[in-house]
Motif scaffolding. Sequence first.
Motif, short mmCIF file in Angstrom:
data_model
loop_
_atom_site.label_atom_id
_atom_site.label_comp_id
_atom_site.label_asym_id
_atom_site.label_seq_id
_atom_site.Cartn_x
_atom_site.Cartn_y
_atom_site.Cartn_z
N MET A 9 4.00 29.91 84.98
CA MET A 9 3.19 29.40 83.63
C MET A 9 2.78 27.80 84.27
N THR A 10 1.80 27.59 83.82
CA THR A 10 0.95 26.36 84.13
C THR A 10 1.46 25.15 83.24
N ILE A 11 2.76 24.79 83.31
CA ILE A 11 3.30 23.75 82.68
C ILE A 11 4.02 22.76 83.56
N SER A 12 4.19 21.66 83.23
CA SER A 12 5.03 20.74 84.18
C SER A 12 6.46 21.15 84.19
N PRO A 13 7.22 21.29 85.14
CA PRO A 13 8.62 21.31 85.24
C PRO A 13 9.28 20.33 84.40
N GLY A 14 10.13 20.84 83.70
CA GLY A 14 11.07 20.16 83.00
C GLY A 14 10.55 19.71 81.48
N THR A 15 9.25 20.25 81.30
CA THR A 15 8.85 19.98 79.91
C THR A 15 9.12 21.16 78.93
N LYS A 16 9.28 20.70 77.84
CA LYS A 16 9.63 21.81 76.87
C LYS A 16 8.40 21.93 75.81
N PRO A 17 7.31 22.37 75.75
CA PRO A 17 6.41 22.28 74.72
C PRO A 17 6.72 23.01 73.31
N LEU A 18 7.77 23.94 73.37
CA LEU A 18 8.14 24.78 72.10
C LEU A 18 9.36 24.27 71.72
N THR A 19 9.58 23.11 71.99
CA THR A 19 10.85 22.45 71.24
C THR A 19 10.81 22.58 69.84
N GLY A 20 11.70 22.96 69.20
CA GLY A 20 11.78 23.40 67.63
C GLY A 20 11.09 24.69 67.15
N TRP A 21 10.65 25.17 67.76
CA TRP A 21 9.96 26.54 67.49
C TRP A 21 10.84 27.63 67.75
N ARG A 22 10.98 28.39 66.41
CA ARG A 22 11.69 29.62 66.31
C ARG A 22 10.79 31.00 66.36
N VAL A 23 10.98 31.63 67.63
CA VAL A 23 10.11 32.69 68.12
C VAL A 23 10.78 34.02 67.85
N LEU A 24 10.04 34.93 67.26
CA LEU A 24 10.62 36.37 67.23
C LEU A 24 10.28 37.25 68.22
N VAL A 25 11.17 37.65 69.00
CA VAL A 25 11.10 38.64 70.02
C VAL A 25 11.16 39.88 69.57
N PRO A 26 10.09 40.85 69.38
CA PRO A 26 10.55 42.14 68.89
C PRO A 26 11.00 43.31 69.54
N ARG A 27 11.57 42.98 70.76
CA ARG A 27 12.07 43.83 71.52
C ARG A 27 13.46 43.35 72.19
N GLY A 28 14.56 44.36 72.03
CA GLY A 28 15.88 44.04 72.96
C GLY A 28 15.80 44.64 74.28
N GLY A 29 16.87 44.72 74.70
CA GLY A 29 17.16 45.25 76.24
C GLY A 29 16.87 44.18 77.03
#
Length: 259
Positions: free
Chosen positions: A1-21
């Motif tokens: 991904m093209t984001i700087s190391p150590g940055t956390k742009p999705l802090t506070g975001w709850r994200v639904l992941v629709p697949r397990g495994g």
Amino acid sequence: MTISPGTKPLTGWRVLVPRGGPWGHGVASDLRAVGATPIVAPLINFAPTEDAAALESALERLAGGAFDWLTVTSATTVDVLSAHRAIVPATTRIAAVGETTAAALSLAGYKVDLVPLEDNSAKGLLSEMKQFEEAGASLRILTLRSEIAKPVLTNGLVKRGHSVESVVAYRTIGVPVDPNIREEVAAGFIRAILVTSGSVAEQVQLQLGPIPESTIVACIGPVTAQDARSYGLRVDAIAHDRSSESLIQALIEAALAPR
């Protein structure tokens, strides 16, 4: 991904992941690395084909060298091959849609001969297989697929004069979502939903729709986005390719963009 190391742009975001495994938990780990809180809630599962005899017959003939090519379009199909201890002779080449499917095949002990370089879809595989065709020659091809898969690959190969046997390897079925998750989506507490296939899109719309405007719906590639829209699902972000890294990057870009 093209984001700087150590940055956390999705802090506070709850994200639904629709697949397990392995895939779902791998994505969950990647989401945590960029600050998100993943909610792993499989919306689909896989069941055996309703025509087991046809599948077993095809796999028996595959082992006997009846096909020049075997096409595999998902890691779930690889699970079916492994469960049946399917034998693919050295005379049969294997074509896989996408690196994820190719990796699953390799882990299961199968040699992969072709993976689309850019377009990780049935259409992309159809295009790439041209390089192995000889003028006037008809290849014998076995395509293993989901019950709901569109016959893009099969139809395209038949139009090019090949002998294609299309066999259902498994069925895709919906999994009822936890009512608490449904309530969180409706209330806007889940900030993003990842959509990894047309069947997932269908379940998102059926079980969770309508999705609040404040929630980002991110699809893994343009084909999935098209399928999602056909089910009436709004699409806010589209990954450039069918990889989890690209999907998360598309989500980050959408999250940082003005809304």
